[in-house]
Design an enzyme around this catalytic site. Structure first.
Site, mmCIF file in Angstrom:
data_model
loop_
_atom_site.group_PDB
_atom_site.id
_atom_site.type_symbol
_atom_site.label_atom_id
_atom_site.label_comp_id
_atom_site.label_asym_id
_atom_site.label_seq_id
_atom_site.Cartn_x
_atom_site.Cartn_y
_atom_site.Cartn_z
ATOM 1 N N LEU A 53 0.974 -1.371 0.063
ATOM 2 C CA LEU A 53 0.001 0.057 0.002
ATOM 3 C C LEU A 53 0.889 1.059 0.068
ATOM 4 O O LEU A 53 1.993 1.004 0.680
ATOM 5 C CB LEU A 53 -0.821 0.004 1.316
ATOM 6 C CG LEU A 53 -2.142 -0.953 1.372
ATOM 7 C CD1 LEU A 53 -2.762 -0.715 2.669
ATOM 8 C CD2 LEU A 53 -2.859 -0.991 0.231
ATOM 9 N N ASP A 54 0.533 2.308 -0.479
ATOM 10 C CA ASP A 54 1.220 3.634 -0.731
ATOM 11 C C ASP A 54 1.210 3.948 0.860
ATOM 12 O O ASP A 54 0.543 3.938 1.464
ATOM 13 C CB ASP A 54 0.421 4.950 -1.518
ATOM 14 C CG ASP A 54 0.557 4.149 -2.869
ATOM 15 O OD1 ASP A 54 1.247 3.423 -3.171
ATOM 16 O OD2 ASP A 54 -0.489 4.814 -3.708
ATOM 17 N N ARG A 55 2.281 4.477 0.978
ATOM 18 C CA ARG A 55 2.507 5.086 2.733
ATOM 19 C C ARG A 55 1.279 5.757 3.287
ATOM 20 O O ARG A 55 0.961 5.691 4.251
ATOM 21 C CB ARG A 55 3.902 5.899 2.681
ATOM 22 C CG ARG A 55 4.354 6.627 4.024
ATOM 23 C CD ARG A 55 5.750 7.054 4.106
ATOM 24 N NE ARG A 55 6.050 7.086 5.300
ATOM 25 C CZ ARG A 55 7.370 7.279 5.735
ATOM 26 N NH1 ARG A 55 8.469 7.245 4.783
ATOM 27 N NH2 ARG A 55 7.691 7.231 7.059
ATOM 28 N N ARG A 109 -5.929 6.449 -6.761
ATOM 29 C CA ARG A 109 -5.570 7.785 -6.592
ATOM 30 C C ARG A 109 -5.736 8.546 -7.978
ATOM 31 O O ARG A 109 -6.486 9.571 -7.964
ATOM 32 C CB ARG A 109 -4.207 8.039 -5.906
ATOM 33 C CG ARG A 109 -4.094 7.406 -4.662
ATOM 34 C CD ARG A 109 -2.805 7.593 -4.029
ATOM 35 N NE ARG A 109 -2.176 8.802 -3.874
ATOM 36 C CZ ARG A 109 -0.951 8.887 -3.437
ATOM 37 N NH1 ARG A 109 0.083 7.716 -3.270
ATOM 38 N NH2 ARG A 109 -0.717 9.921 -3.477
ATOM 39 N N VAL A 125 -1.806 5.766 2.675
ATOM 40 C CA VAL A 125 -2.863 4.856 2.600
ATOM 41 C C VAL A 125 -2.951 4.038 3.978
ATOM 42 O O VAL A 125 -1.916 3.224 4.222
ATOM 43 C CB VAL A 125 -3.073 3.983 1.386
ATOM 44 C CG1 VAL A 125 -4.284 3.153 1.200
ATOM 45 C CG2 VAL A 125 -3.067 4.928 0.096
#
Length: 241
Positions: free
Chosen positions: A61-63, A164, A65
């Site tokens: 997961l993106d940081r 996103r 998120v």
């Protein structure tokens, strides 16, 4: 130090955790402690394991998120989970809070995404361009609270920054996501995108597994719990974690 994750499911083969926004999944140039190392340390302490702990990253997961991340505790589980994700035999459900209502209440988005490694940003194109990857998701609008809309998003593909940039492309950037067009950052540098549920067949036990992540501990997020349809629950009670 406050623990930055909650263990949602754990057995000899897999561990699934709900991470807070702001936590890296794997190490990067910041040298901040990644979730991978936190979970290795958790396993080492809990089971009093000598030496290095094996833990395989299945996805990321993106940081900024929050939500569910799956790790494999054995090489066999890692290989099989990689195959499950590669074949798209996993159902992923995200919650996204946006400041504008989508034109259509629900829909399917298909774009071709091109990543700029230098800026770590992704552009979405309507048609295929050289080097681009096809991205697909479905979404539906669950409701509105305080001038924000809660969308339930099901990515079909798993591309970097996919949700996103695809939501931003229809004029609905995620709250706090200044990288993709939201006008203001969140105070804690998070974005309001949350990996809410995962469903797949356990790679070793061959049983259905549904994991659900509680929203981040903030009054803003908790308001949106009233909009949760919970429409999967009655059919799968035995398998929910």
């Amino acid at each position: 130090m406050k623990q930055k994750y909650v263990v949602v499911y754990e057995d000899n083969h897999l561990i699934v955790v709900n991470k807070e926004p702001g936590v890296l999944v794997q190490a990067d140039k910041t040298r901040d402690v990644p979730l991978l190392d936190m979970i290795k340390n958790y396993i080492k302490k809990k089971y009093d394991k000598p030496g290095d702990v094996f833990l395989g990253t299945v996805h990321r997961l993106d940081r900024p998120v929050s939500g569910l991340v799956v790790f494999a505790r054995t090489s066999k589980a890692l290989e099989r989970m990689n195959e499950i994700f590669r074949k798209r035999q996993v159902q992923k459900t995200y919650w996204a809070v946006v400041g504008r209502r989508p034109k259509e209440e629900k829909g399917r988005l298909v774009h071709f995404l091109l990543k700029d490694e230098a800026t770590n940003t992704v552009k979405a194109f309507e048609d295929e361009v050289p080097g681009s990857q096809r991205a697909e998701l479905t979404y539906r609008t669950l409701g509105k609270i305080n001038d924000h809309y809660l969308l339930e998003v099901n990515p079909i593909t798993g591309r970097p920054h996919q949700i996103r940039v695809q939501l931003a492309s229809i004029g609905c950037p995620i709250r706090g996501d200044i990288k993709y067009g939201f006008p203001r950052p969140n105070q804690d540098s998070s974005i309001n995108l949350h990996a809410r549920r995962l469903y797949f067949i356990h790679p070793i036990k061959k049983e259905p597994l549904i994991c659900k992540a509680g929203v981040p501990n903030s009054p803003f997020w908790e308001e949106f719990l009233t909009l949760d349809p919970e429409d999967y629950k009655d059919k799968n009670l035995d398998f929910i974690y």
